[in-house]
Design a protein around this motif. Sequence first.
Motif, PDB file in Angstrom:
ATOM      1  N   THR A  85       0.893  -1.172  -0.089  1.00 42.18           N
ATOM      2  CA  THR A  85       0.057  -0.129   0.074  1.00 42.18           C
ATOM      3  C   THR A  85       1.108   1.243  -0.063  1.00 42.18           C
ATOM      4  O   THR A  85       0.650   2.144  -0.698  1.00 42.18           O
ATOM      5  CB  THR A  85      -1.083  -0.089   1.264  1.00 42.18           C
ATOM      6  OG1 THR A  85      -1.747  -0.994   1.255  1.00 42.18           O
ATOM      7  CG2 THR A  85      -1.559   1.272   1.327  1.00 42.18           C
ATOM      8  N   ARG A  86       2.046   1.374   0.902  1.00 44.83           N
ATOM      9  CA  ARG A  86       2.669   2.573   0.998  1.00 44.83           C
ATOM     10  C   ARG A  86       3.357   2.615  -0.328  1.00 44.83           C
ATOM     11  O   ARG A  86       3.664   3.597  -0.849  1.00 44.83           O
ATOM     12  CB  ARG A  86       3.715   2.097   2.112  1.00 44.83           C
ATOM     13  CG  ARG A  86       4.528   3.452   2.627  1.00 44.83           C
ATOM     14  CD  ARG A  86       4.875   3.429   3.838  1.00 44.83           C
ATOM     15  NE  ARG A  86       5.467   2.106   4.293  1.00 44.83           N
ATOM     16  CZ  ARG A  86       5.563   1.662   5.501  1.00 44.83           C
ATOM     17  NH1 ARG A  86       5.255   2.490   6.552  1.00 44.83           N
ATOM     18  NH2 ARG A  86       5.708   0.582   5.828  1.00 44.83           N
ATOM     19  N   PHE A  87       3.793   1.468  -0.916  1.00 50.43           N
ATOM     20  CA  PHE A  87       4.768   1.611  -2.186  1.00 50.43           C
ATOM     21  C   PHE A  87       3.982   2.072  -3.027  1.00 50.43           C
ATOM     22  O   PHE A  87       4.344   3.037  -3.871  1.00 50.43           O
ATOM     23  CB  PHE A  87       5.383   0.207  -2.394  1.00 50.43           C
ATOM     24  CG  PHE A  87       6.333   0.356  -3.511  1.00 50.43           C
ATOM     25  CD1 PHE A  87       7.657   0.891  -3.410  1.00 50.43           C
ATOM     26  CD2 PHE A  87       5.816  -0.182  -4.958  1.00 50.43           C
ATOM     27  CE1 PHE A  87       8.387   0.694  -4.710  1.00 50.43           C
ATOM     28  CE2 PHE A  87       6.639  -0.083  -5.985  1.00 50.43           C
ATOM     29  CZ  PHE A  87       8.104   0.466  -5.909  1.00 50.43           C
ATOM     30  N   ALA A  88       2.632   1.688  -3.477  1.00 45.37           N
ATOM     31  CA  ALA A  88       1.948   2.049  -4.524  1.00 45.37           C
ATOM     32  C   ALA A  88       1.540   3.326  -4.587  1.00 45.37           C
ATOM     33  O   ALA A  88       1.409   4.089  -5.535  1.00 45.37           O
ATOM     34  CB  ALA A  88       0.721   1.222  -4.604  1.00 45.37           C
ATOM     35  N   SER A  89       1.212   3.795  -3.239  1.00 46.57           N
ATOM     36  CA  SER A  89       0.907   5.272  -3.076  1.00 46.57           C
ATOM     37  C   SER A  89       1.833   6.340  -3.417  1.00 46.57           C
ATOM     38  O   SER A  89       1.770   7.263  -4.048  1.00 46.57           O
ATOM     39  CB  SER A  89       0.490   5.633  -1.622  1.00 46.57           C
ATOM     40  OG  SER A  89       0.278   6.833  -1.184  1.00 46.57           O
TER      41      SER A  89
END
Length: 363
Positions: free
Chosen positions: A83-87
């Motif tokens: 999630t953090r990487f995609a954002s």
Amino acid sequence: LARALKRRIPGVGLVGLGGPEMAREGVRLLAGLDDLAVMGFAEVVRHLPFFVRLGGRVKDLIRSGGIDLVIPIDYPGFNLRMTRFASKSGVPVLYYISPQVWAWKEGRTSILARHAETVAVILPFEVQFLESRGVTVDFVGHPLIEALEEHELPSREEFCARAGLDPQGDILALFPGSRGQELDRHLDAFAEAGRLLARDRPGLQPVLAQAGGVSLSRLKTVGLPVVGDGRSLLRHARAAIVKSGTTTLEAALAGVPFVVAYRTSPVTFSLARRLVQVDHVALANLVAGDRVVPELLQDDVNPTALAEAVGPLLGDAPERRSMLEKLAGIRARLGEAGASENVADLALGLLELETGTDHGRTK
């Protein structure tokens, strides 16, 4: 959800992590459930190299430019990192089925607040908890509701004929789990408890539920009948012993009185006792906000204790009547059917916001 997305977005491409049912719906799998089904602290440590490699593959896919939306589903230890990487990579995130931050690791809410466009939750009490911590939340209802409504159940006579059971005899449903480590810790105790109860109640039939991916030969080692249709088994059972997890909600929705049991490694349990901040282990009890069904943990997961807890539920004791009334209240709290369509609606909104109406390469 895959089916709902395909209905709403013609030509959608789906790639992810999951099991054979997702593959049958056209999801290109990067990893299967056999690899992903790991629970507990000590257990996860042993599998870290696999998850590091898998994380690298998912990150490469996200940074490739071919992904328009990421929908992490539960599985927070891995999915919150993605999630953090995609954002940070500019890809919107719709988190479906919130991590259980109300139980432990509340600090994870900051990741959801900062990096997820919205979190689609399936338990009603999660809304206020997450909103108060800055998370954008949509309650979509519980997917079990629609799954149960779509599942056409056989009559008792048909079910018993297929399973080789006597339709006149009571059935005790046994759900020891879907992971190898769960079977190692639950199967023998559940089976022996069933045999103890059957000795005292002529005609009682203990029956094991075979979860997807579980070896039939492994279950047959204990010498009890085995069925693959767990929902029908619950519907026709007089009572059940259920491993803690989503099946506790299935049992509650089926209206069958049951006992919850769970045993894990001593290291995992010791750490969990210090970190987990809830009064109940079973999802059914958490939704009810009360100890509706008994919970047996660790050393209490033994044949004698399980049999003693289930015994009153097989007859017409006050414990059975009281539990049936409270189980009906759990169903009312979980909302209406349509969770998958509701999540697809949220996904469509985010995709239109990000990519307009061209969904030719949406994933």
